[in-house]
Design an enzyme around this catalytic site. Sequence first.
Site, PDB file in Angstrom:
ATOM      1  N   GLU A   1      -1.230  -8.162   7.813  1.00  0.00           N
ATOM      2  CA  GLU A   1      -2.282  -8.022   6.795  1.00  0.00           C
ATOM      3  C   GLU A   1      -3.240  -9.198   6.857  1.00  0.00           C
ATOM      4  OE1 GLU A   1      -1.082  -7.393   2.688  1.00  0.00           O
ATOM      5  OE2 GLU A   1       0.487  -5.982   3.296  1.00  0.00           O
TER       6      GLU A   1
ATOM      7  N   ASN B   1       8.392  -5.561   2.334  1.00  0.00           N
ATOM      8  CA  ASN B   1       7.083  -6.205   2.326  1.00  0.00           C
ATOM      9  C   ASN B   1       7.096  -7.372   1.359  1.00  0.00           C
ATOM     10  OD1 ASN B   1       4.074  -6.203   2.972  1.00  0.00           O
ATOM     11  ND2 ASN B   1       4.023  -6.068   0.735  1.00  0.00           N
ATOM     12  N   GLU B   2       6.792  -8.550   1.871  1.00  0.00           N
ATOM     13  CA  GLU B   2       6.634  -9.751   1.068  1.00  0.00           C
ATOM     14  C   GLU B   2       7.746  -9.998   0.054  1.00  0.00           C
ATOM     15  OE1 GLU B   2       2.624  -9.849  -0.476  1.00  0.00           O
ATOM     16  OE2 GLU B   2       1.806 -10.242   1.511  1.00  0.00           O
TER      17      GLU B   2
HETATM   18  C1  GCB Z   1      -0.524  -8.189  -0.013  1.00  0.00           C
HETATM   19  C2  GCB Z   1       0.323  -6.994  -0.212  1.00  0.00           C
HETATM   20  C3  GCB Z   1      -0.498  -5.724  -0.406  1.00  0.00           C
HETATM   21  C4  GCB Z   1      -1.691  -6.018  -1.306  1.00  0.00           C
HETATM   22  C5  GCB Z   1      -2.556  -7.059  -0.623  1.00  0.00           C
HETATM   23  C6  GCB Z   1      -3.775  -7.456  -1.489  1.00  0.00           C
HETATM   24  O1  GCB Z   1      -0.109  -9.190   0.476  1.00  0.00           O
HETATM   25  O2  GCB Z   1       1.256  -6.804   0.810  1.00  0.00           O
HETATM   26  O3  GCB Z   1       0.314  -4.751  -0.972  1.00  0.00           O
HETATM   27  O4  GCB Z   1      -2.424  -4.883  -1.599  1.00  0.00           O
HETATM   28  O5  GCB Z   1      -1.810  -8.219  -0.409  1.00  0.00           O
HETATM   29  O6  GCB Z   1      -4.816  -6.859  -1.332  1.00  0.00           O
HETATM   30  O7  GCB Z   1      -3.618  -8.333  -2.322  1.00  0.00           O
END
Ligand code: GCB
Length: 576
Positions: free
Chosen positions: A479, A386-387
Amino acid sequence: MKRERLGVMPLNGFWEFRRDPGGVGSEEGFYEGFESEYLLAVPASWNEQVPELMNYMGIAWYARRFTVPKAFEGLRAWLVFEGVNYRAEVWLNGRYLGGHEGGFTSFRLEAPVEYDSENLLVVKVDNTLTPKSVPPGRGLHGFEGPYFDFFHYGGIHRPVRVEFTGPSWVEELAVTAHADGRLRAVVRTGGEEPDRVYVKVLDEGKVLYSGEAAREERGVYAIEGLVRGIKPWDIGRGRVYKLVVDVYTESLADSVYEYIGFRDFEVRSGKLLLNGREVRLLGFGRHQDFPVFGRYLPEPVVVRDYAMMAKLNANSFRTSHYPYSSADLDYADRMGVLVILEAPLVGLREEHFRDREYLEKCKRVLSEMIREHRNRPSVIMYSVANEPQSWLDEAVPFLKELANTVRSLDPTRPVTFTSHAHMAGRDDKALGVADVISLNFYHGWYTLHGDLEAAIRRVNEDLEEVHRRYPNKPILITEFGAGAVAGLHSDPPEMWTEEYQAELISRYIDLFSSKGYVKGIHIWNLVDFKTPQSHWRVVLNRKGVLTRTRQPKLAARVVAEKFGRLKMGGGTAEEA
Ligand code: GCB
């Protein structure tokens, strides 16, 4: 892989617990007995059970006494831990059995138990977060703490049990089952070479198929055939069949089972096809997070999560950001929910891409995850990270090696990783590595605060640019979302209110559903969840469409309505 026929003893319940006082020699003696500081429940994270433990990060000791009935004598005993965060070392009756690193995959140790008298099981757990952990970080708090945005819990947070086998046992089981009933099962055994290995498929107790697996090489047995009378596994129709493997030496030495589903999933010509039909993923990123239990999601809450996803017309989720518990994924298999299984490789940076040892550790974690969950019909795709900082050149060979590791272990499922390079205004160098592109968007939240018109324009530009560069790859939106504190309202919508979250999600879904190449829409997040403390979180990450106790916010109604329409064939891709 489940086992019950030769015997199983759950070790859940109350365990003695103490934080390590530190200092020289503190380990000594603990595995022979020690004074308990608290009596804690297992499975569960330690953090929220007792207020003093909330922010404890470091070494802790768990102990549990148990007696194995004489009836089990003569069998081999194994301790099975479904998940201990983060490092575990295990002693039984003062004897060291072994250890494991990684909080979200299970491990098994042979346990020379004593029969008919008390055994003392001691587990040393260390959840110290380091830049070389998976996922990595430097401590518990703030921006400089974890390199990820979820609370770093500690403890024995998944079930523990003793399982029994004879002198030969199943080490690994790999099953491929197609919608037309074709089946292949490969069994790797350990211990003595078995005399015979039988495989059967049951439908509610009725045998649909059975046969003896042929020996391929030492310890490896395989069977291939056609199972008649099955119905394919499908979205909302999680038809599962019990596949049983019986291993015989002189008598039954081991018996394991899995619930399998007959289905085909593939990525072809930019489309996601389930049983030959095009599908579009509608759903969420989730977390295994619940008050007091911490990183353990109790079964009733698992049920509640799926009930709420069904109400919201979701058909899928991603196990953001680590493989979920067996109970959770069993439920996905049974409910007919599609799952992107994500490994706990979150927040990887330049320092990781240059580190060969870290790469090997990541590969080990991926391989444990795949071996554990590969027979699940719900799992349609793997997300290897992830990211990561995938705008760096160094990320490319690193991610490529991860993707290829996955493909060599399981060539039947596509590979992805989630990218946020565009959020940093950078080009992602590694998208070519993925079979399916996954993008996370936060315009209107982390950028362009409160300006939804401008945010949607930016999302559109970023998305079109990725599609222009990779016109043949399907794109998933893994997301997007906004924080909303339940009960906070405003007209016109402002950030942190329920109205703003609902409006942002609504506009994003409208945009994504107008793009034929977008094959999946996952909202961040299904529920509010615990994070490290900082000025950008209100106790929790508030991007849940549901609160942490699983009650709806305003956005829930919007999502149910929009996903409902898309499910019925609105937009461009169809899910029958
Ligand atoms: C993201 C992440 C996730 C975070 C989300 C956020 O990009 O992948 O783990 O919780 O953003 O709410 O900032």
